[in-house]
Design a protein around this motif. Structure first.
Motif, PDB file in Angstrom:
ATOM      1  N   THR A  68       0.836  -1.199   0.000  1.00 57.02           N
ATOM      2  CA  THR A  68       0.000   0.000   0.000  1.00 57.02           C
ATOM      3  C   THR A  68       0.871   1.250   0.000  1.00 57.02           C
ATOM      4  O   THR A  68       0.620   2.202  -0.759  1.00 57.02           O
ATOM      5  CB  THR A  68      -0.930   0.010   1.227  1.00 57.02           C
ATOM      6  OG1 THR A  68      -1.741  -1.166   1.226  1.00 57.02           O
ATOM      7  CG2 THR A  68      -1.834   1.238   1.210  1.00 57.02           C
ATOM      8  N   LEU A  69       1.888   1.258   0.838  1.00 53.35           N
ATOM      9  CA  LEU A  69       2.818   2.385   0.888  1.00 53.35           C
ATOM     10  C   LEU A  69       3.475   2.614  -0.471  1.00 53.35           C
ATOM     11  O   LEU A  69       3.564   3.756  -0.945  1.00 53.35           O
ATOM     12  CB  LEU A  69       3.892   2.120   1.954  1.00 53.35           C
ATOM     13  CG  LEU A  69       5.093   3.075   2.002  1.00 53.35           C
ATOM     14  CD1 LEU A  69       4.639   4.500   2.291  1.00 53.35           C
ATOM     15  CD2 LEU A  69       6.100   2.603   3.049  1.00 53.35           C
ATOM     16  N   GLN A  70       3.918   1.548  -1.091  1.00 49.50           N
ATOM     17  CA  GLN A  70       4.617   1.691  -2.365  1.00 49.50           C
ATOM     18  C   GLN A  70       3.682   2.174  -3.464  1.00 49.50           C
ATOM     19  O   GLN A  70       4.063   3.011  -4.288  1.00 49.50           O
ATOM     20  CB  GLN A  70       5.271   0.363  -2.746  1.00 49.50           C
ATOM     21  CG  GLN A  70       6.303   0.483  -3.849  1.00 49.50           C
ATOM     22  CD  GLN A  70       7.578   1.174  -3.419  1.00 49.50           C
ATOM     23  OE1 GLN A  70       7.585   1.961  -2.476  1.00 49.50           O
ATOM     24  NE2 GLN A  70       8.651   0.924  -4.131  1.00 49.50           N
ATOM     25  N   SER A  71       2.464   1.657  -3.501  1.00 53.31           N
ATOM     26  CA  SER A  71       1.529   2.033  -4.570  1.00 53.31           C
ATOM     27  C   SER A  71       0.972   3.432  -4.377  1.00 53.31           C
ATOM     28  O   SER A  71       0.744   4.155  -5.352  1.00 53.31           O
ATOM     29  CB  SER A  71       0.382   1.021  -4.661  1.00 53.31           C
ATOM     30  OG  SER A  71      -0.393   1.016  -3.483  1.00 53.31           O
ATOM     31  N   GLN A  72       0.750   3.839  -3.145  1.00 48.58           N
ATOM     32  CA  GLN A  72       0.124   5.132  -2.886  1.00 48.58           C
ATOM     33  C   GLN A  72       1.121   6.280  -2.776  1.00 48.58           C
ATOM     34  O   GLN A  72       0.802   7.411  -3.132  1.00 48.58           O
ATOM     35  CB  GLN A  72      -0.721   5.067  -1.605  1.00 48.58           C
ATOM     36  CG  GLN A  72      -1.941   4.179  -1.742  1.00 48.58           C
ATOM     37  CD  GLN A  72      -2.844   4.227  -0.509  1.00 48.58           C
ATOM     38  OE1 GLN A  72      -2.545   4.894   0.476  1.00 48.58           O
ATOM     39  NE2 GLN A  72      -3.951   3.531  -0.566  1.00 48.58           N
ATOM     40  N   ASP A  73       2.310   6.019  -2.271  1.00 51.56           N
ATOM     41  CA  ASP A  73       3.254   7.103  -2.005  1.00 51.56           C
ATOM     42  C   ASP A  73       4.607   6.937  -2.698  1.00 51.56           C
ATOM     43  O   ASP A  73       5.166   7.909  -3.191  1.00 51.56           O
ATOM     44  CB  ASP A  73       3.480   7.223  -0.491  1.00 51.56           C
ATOM     45  CG  ASP A  73       2.207   7.568   0.256  1.00 51.56           C
ATOM     46  OD1 ASP A  73       1.810   8.737   0.216  1.00 51.56           O
ATOM     47  OD2 ASP A  73       1.609   6.667   0.879  1.00 51.56           O
ATOM     48  N   GLY A  74       5.132   5.711  -2.717  1.00 56.19           N
ATOM     49  CA  GLY A  74       6.489   5.512  -3.201  1.00 56.19           C
ATOM     50  C   GLY A  74       6.673   5.853  -4.660  1.00 56.19           C
ATOM     51  O   GLY A  74       7.583   6.614  -5.029  1.00 56.19           O
ATOM     52  N   ILE A  75       5.836   5.290  -5.518  1.00 56.20           N
ATOM     53  CA  ILE A  75       6.014   5.517  -6.947  1.00 56.20           C
ATOM     54  C   ILE A  75       5.712   6.964  -7.304  1.00 56.20           C
ATOM     55  O   ILE A  75       6.409   7.577  -8.125  1.00 56.20           O
ATOM     56  CB  ILE A  75       5.132   4.558  -7.767  1.00 56.20           C
ATOM     57  CG1 ILE A  75       5.421   3.106  -7.380  1.00 56.20           C
ATOM     58  CG2 ILE A  75       5.364   4.774  -9.259  1.00 56.20           C
ATOM     59  CD1 ILE A  75       6.874   2.686  -7.528  1.00 56.20           C
ATOM     60  N   ALA A  76       4.711   7.548  -6.660  1.00 57.72           N
ATOM     61  CA  ALA A  76       4.401   8.962  -6.904  1.00 57.72           C
ATOM     62  C   ALA A  76       5.587   9.847  -6.556  1.00 57.72           C
ATOM     63  O   ALA A  76       5.892  10.818  -7.262  1.00 57.72           O
ATOM     64  CB  ALA A  76       3.180   9.373  -6.092  1.00 57.72           C
ATOM     65  N   ALA A  77       6.289   9.506  -5.473  1.00 57.23           N
ATOM     66  CA  ALA A  77       7.454  10.297  -5.069  1.00 57.23           C
ATOM     67  C   ALA A  77       8.556  10.213  -6.115  1.00 57.23           C
ATOM     68  O   ALA A  77       9.234  11.212  -6.406  1.00 57.23           O
ATOM     69  CB  ALA A  77       7.972   9.810  -3.723  1.00 57.23           C
ATOM     70  N   MET A  78       8.748   9.045  -6.707  1.00 58.65           N
ATOM     71  CA  MET A  78       9.817   8.886  -7.693  1.00 58.65           C
ATOM     72  C   MET A  78       9.466   9.512  -9.041  1.00 58.65           C
ATOM     73  O   MET A  78      10.351   9.892  -9.807  1.00 58.65           O
ATOM     74  CB  MET A  78      10.176   7.410  -7.836  1.00 58.65           C
ATOM     75  CG  MET A  78      11.079   6.937  -6.704  1.00 58.65           C
ATOM     76  SD  MET A  78      11.469   5.184  -6.793  1.00 58.65           S
ATOM     77  CE  MET A  78       9.893   4.486  -6.324  1.00 58.65           C
ATOM     78  N   LYS A  79       8.178   9.632  -9.334  1.00 57.06           N
ATOM     79  CA  LYS A  79       7.784  10.285 -10.585  1.00 57.06           C
ATOM     80  C   LYS A  79       8.199  11.749 -10.608  1.00 57.06           C
ATOM     81  O   LYS A  79       8.353  12.343 -11.684  1.00 57.06           O
ATOM     82  CB  LYS A  79       6.268  10.177 -10.775  1.00 57.06           C
ATOM     83  CG  LYS A  79       5.782   8.813 -11.217  1.00 57.06           C
ATOM     84  CD  LYS A  79       4.278   8.857 -11.442  1.00 57.06           C
ATOM     85  CE  LYS A  79       3.713   7.486 -11.756  1.00 57.06           C
ATOM     86  NZ  LYS A  79       2.247   7.532 -11.955  1.00 57.06           N
ATOM     87  N   GLU A  80       8.381  12.352  -9.444  1.00 53.22           N
ATOM     88  CA  GLU A  80       8.779  13.760  -9.382  1.00 53.22           C
ATOM     89  C   GLU A  80      10.168  13.976  -9.993  1.00 53.22           C
ATOM     90  O   GLU A  80      10.505  15.098 -10.376  1.00 53.22           O
ATOM     91  CB  GLU A  80       8.768  14.237  -7.934  1.00 53.22           C
ATOM     92  CG  GLU A  80       7.379  14.219  -7.287  1.00 53.22           C
ATOM     93  CD  GLU A  80       7.432  14.493  -5.797  1.00 53.22           C
ATOM     94  OE1 GLU A  80       8.543  14.734  -5.282  1.00 53.22           O
ATOM     95  OE2 GLU A  80       6.363  14.471  -5.149  1.00 53.22           O
ATOM     96  N   ASP A  81      10.960  12.906 -10.085  1.00 52.83           N
ATOM     97  CA  ASP A  81      12.334  13.029 -10.569  1.00 52.83           C
ATOM     98  C   ASP A  81      12.594  12.166 -11.799  1.00 52.83           C
ATOM     99  O   ASP A  81      13.737  11.850 -12.107  1.00 52.83           O
ATOM    100  CB  ASP A  81      13.314  12.624  -9.451  1.00 52.83           C
ATOM    101  CG  ASP A  81      13.090  13.407  -8.177  1.00 52.83           C
ATOM    102  OD1 ASP A  81      13.192  14.638  -8.223  1.00 52.83           O
ATOM    103  OD2 ASP A  81      12.799  12.778  -7.145  1.00 52.83           O
ATOM    104  N   MET A  82      11.552  11.811 -12.539  1.00 47.47           N
ATOM    105  CA  MET A  82      11.734  10.935 -13.695  1.00 47.47           C
ATOM    106  C   MET A  82      12.525  11.656 -14.781  1.00 47.47           C
ATOM    107  O   MET A  82      12.465  12.875 -14.932  1.00 47.47           O
ATOM    108  CB  MET A  82      10.384  10.474 -14.211  1.00 47.47           C
ATOM    109  CG  MET A  82       9.522  11.594 -14.743  1.00 47.47           C
ATOM    110  SD  MET A  82       7.845  11.061 -15.055  1.00 47.47           S
ATOM    111  CE  MET A  82       7.131  12.606 -15.655  1.00 47.47           C
TER     112      MET A  82
END
Length: 321
Positions: A68-82
């Motif tokens: 849940t943490l990874q799907s809701q917050d983790g990937i969104a956080a990494m998209k900021e620096d794609m």
């Protein structure tokens, strides 16, 4: 003044070939929990002792929280620096599959547990200090860390923190119990193997652009975080496995996987444990291939798309240099 044009993604013009290779790998591996016949494991479930059933409920509750943490917050956080549009597409795929993983545990619960038991599992998961501690450590980095810190935290989550939970179903699989529950775990494990390696590769690209002093500082930060997470993971493992006498074996497994996470980041191992130290029954189960099922009654091998193996380290090395 004319508006800046909106850019269509062009998969025929690839800046980083690993984006394309990883997209293809992940789409080949697509699966859904609804096609795994979990009810076939009910007879095995009923043979387990109450402490074993309780342990598995807690294990899957903890894994649900991390996905849940990874799907809701983790990937969104990494998209900021794609770096590329194609990288965003891969991260979108990863984000969706993390949601599939989280949902899969609920399918296990609805098959094996009563409604009251399920409520107890989620109440425990949402309040246990050790699960909440590791989620808090990772999520704080997602909220406030720089791009390297966020990627490192994600790799440690994907390649290390899941594995205290993966140990139990892999052990039961090796002892000919709960094969369909284990099939889901192996499908999840296969996905996480690619996720951790891909994001680790992206970490290494950014890390290699740092100065030598900055690299040393970043490396020290990663090792300190790994050790902090490990200390909490030991407490969590003791809480979950002490009653069954499994704790020391699971600790070897998590140390081994902490080293694998560091390897994904391009760093040397922190712990002396190797694959030879891990329970061989569990190491056999950790193989990312999935079992063959009859097409008309059961679906395995990641939706019958072939025995697609997770991306091996050497598939990435040539692109990192």
């Amino acid at each position: 003044m004319a508006n800046k044009p909106y850019i269509a993604i062009n998969w025929n013009s690839i800046e980083d070939m690993l984006d394309k290779l990883t997209w293809e790998k992940l789409t080949e591996q697509f699966w859904l929990d609804t096609r795994i016949p979990l009810s076939n494991d009910l007879d095995d479930w009923r043979t387990l002792s109450k402490p074993e059933q309780d342990m598995l409920g807690k294990v899957f509750g903890g894994l649900t929280l991390l996905d849940t943490l990874q799907s809701q917050d983790g990937i969104a956080a990494m998209k900021e620096d794609m770096r590329t549009q194609h990288e965003e597409a891969v991260l979108n795929n990863i984000q969706f599959m993390e949601s599939v993983h989280a949902k899969s545990y609920s399918s296990i619960f609805s098959t094996l547990n009563t409604k009251a038991e399920i409520e107890d599992i989620f109440n425990w998961t949402n309040s246990n200090e050790f699960i909440q501690r590791k989620a808090s450590l990772i999520n704080d980095i997602y909220k406030t860390g720089n791009q390297l810190e966020k990627k490192a935290a994600s790799v440690l989550l994907e390649s290390f923190l899941f594995y205290s939970g993966f140990y139990a179903p892999l052990w039961y699989l090796g002892n000919n119990k709960l094969p369909n529950v284990a099939e889901i775990i192996k499908l999840i494990l296969r996905d996480e193997s690619v996720h951790g390696t891909y994001i680790g590769y992206k970490f290494q690209i950014a890390f290699n652009q740092l100065s030598e002093a900055e690299q040393e500082e970043m490396k020290n930060w990663v090792y300190m975080l790994t050790y902090e997470l490990y200390n909490n993971e030991v407490k969590y493992t003791q809480y979950i496995y002490d009653e069954l006498g499994w704790t020391e074996r699971v600790k070897v497994f998590i140390r081994y996987n902490a080293n694998k996470a560091l390897q994904n980041l391009g760093f040397d191992p922190l712990f002396p444990d190797t694959a030879d130290d891990v329970n061989p029954i569990v190491m056999n189960g950790i193989s990312t291939g999935t079992s063959n099922h009859d097409f008309f009654s059961q679906v395995g091998n990641g939706y019958l798309l072939g025995a697609v193996e997770a991306m091996e380290d050497e598939d990435y090395v040539k692109w990192i240099d």
